[in-house]
Design an enzyme around this catalytic site. Structure first.
Site, PDB file in Angstrom:
ATOM      1  N   TRP A   1       0.819  -1.223   0.000  1.00 47.67           N
ATOM      2  CA  TRP A   1       0.000   0.000   0.000  1.00 47.67           C
ATOM      3  C   TRP A   1       0.850   1.269   0.000  1.00 47.67           C
ATOM      4  CZ3 TRP A   1      -4.144  -1.144   4.376  1.00 47.67           C
ATOM      5  CH2 TRP A   1      -5.060  -2.109   3.900  1.00 47.67           C
TER       6      TRP A   1
ATOM      7  N   HIS B   1      13.052  -1.741  -0.484  1.00 47.51           N
ATOM      8  CA  HIS B   1      12.248  -1.275  -1.623  1.00 47.51           C
ATOM      9  C   HIS B   1      12.945  -0.075  -2.270  1.00 47.51           C
ATOM     10  CE1 HIS B   1       9.006   0.471  -3.974  1.00 47.51           C
ATOM     11  NE2 HIS B   1       8.405  -0.699  -3.899  1.00 47.51           N
TER      12      HIS B   1
ATOM     13  N   GLU C   1      12.112  -5.798  -8.813  1.00 52.14           N
ATOM     14  CA  GLU C   1      11.299  -4.665  -9.241  1.00 52.14           C
ATOM     15  C   GLU C   1      12.138  -3.685 -10.060  1.00 52.14           C
ATOM     16  OE1 GLU C   1       7.619  -4.251  -6.571  1.00 52.14           O
ATOM     17  OE2 GLU C   1       9.215  -3.126  -5.623  1.00 52.14           O
TER      18      GLU C   1
END
Ligand code: PGA
Length: 247
Positions: A8, A93, A165
């Site tokens: 989120w 991340h 990613e």
């Protein structure tokens, strides 16, 4: 079933909306789904209320600190997360590498501390580079944080996942080309021994394509995880493919 992990990020801005979203996500999980396959990485402040609201959706933190307790103003430790019933923690991340200036040294210590607290780590790796050779170079360097695990590295561990990613694919609506993802994922699993997820513009339209790849153990979903119906469709795609696999 393969992993479907929602991230989120710094959303939503109000707790009632977070509760609404987690209820909708829980409702989308088919009966009999193994626990831990569907997870949401939520902002710290929502983790406790979400843990009280759902048992079926596993919870992930989006970051943690590298020590369990002490004089570290503003930090949240792996031990605290574990105590709340949080199962996973996302570490490294690209948005943390960029906006919070995280380095591989920080990430190494965080991975160690999170595993010590018995959290499952989702280590995110990625690159800005366009050429595949340069991407692979960046990723090999980022995976060196796993040296902290010793000579056996990630082999056979059940508490470590790697999320690939590519930065050009995050939040752009342009998922990375499937063949590229297959090659990079294969290299990551060769180097780490860990299951590999793909993240970057996963949507209900493309989820099955990536979920079907034998090189991938699942997907990491950003903006689509904030849209209850779209995220439900991605969970259902994973569920349908798992029947296909079993038959
Ligand atoms: P996105 O984000 O699905 O919105 O591209 C993915 C991520 O950053 O984990």
């Amino acid at each position: 079933m393969k992993y479907v992990i929602g991230n989120w990020k710094m959303n939503p801005t109000e707790l009632p909306r977070a509760l609404e979203l987690i209820r909708a996500t829980e409702a989308a999980i088919p009966a009999g789904t193994p626990r831990g396959c569907v997870a949401i990485a939520a902002p710290f402040v929502y983790l406790h209320p979400l843990a009280c609201e759902t048992a079926a959706v596993a919870l992930a933190a989006q970051d943690t600190f590298w020590d369990q307790a002490g004089a570290y103003t503003g930090q949240v430790s792996p031990a605290m997360l574990k105590g709340l019933g949080v199962r996973y923690v996302l570490i490294g991340h690209s948005e943390r590498r960029t906006h919070a200036f995280e380095t591989d040294a920080h990430i190494t210590h965080k991975v160690r501390a999170a595993l010590d607290a018995n959290l499952r780590v989702i280590l995110a790796v990625g690159s800005r580079a366009r050429s595949e050779a340069a991407v692979l170079r960046d990723i090999r360097r980022q995976l060196r944080v796993l040296d902290v695990l010793g000579s056996g590295r990630a082999q056979g561990r059940r508490d470590l996942l790697i999320a690939y990613e590519p930065l050009v694919a995050i939040g752009t609506g342009q998922a990375a080309p499937v063949d590229h993802v297959r090659r990079v994922a294969a290299e990551i699993s060769r180097l780490s021994g860990a299951p590999v997820l793909y993240g970057g513009s996963i949507s209900r339209k493309n989820a099955s394509t990536y979920l079907a790849l034998p090189e991938l153990a699942g997907v990491l979903v950003g903006s689509a995880s904030l849209r209850a119906r779209e995220f439900a469709a991605i969970i259902q795609a994973a569920e349908q493919l798992s029947h296909h696999h079993d038959s």
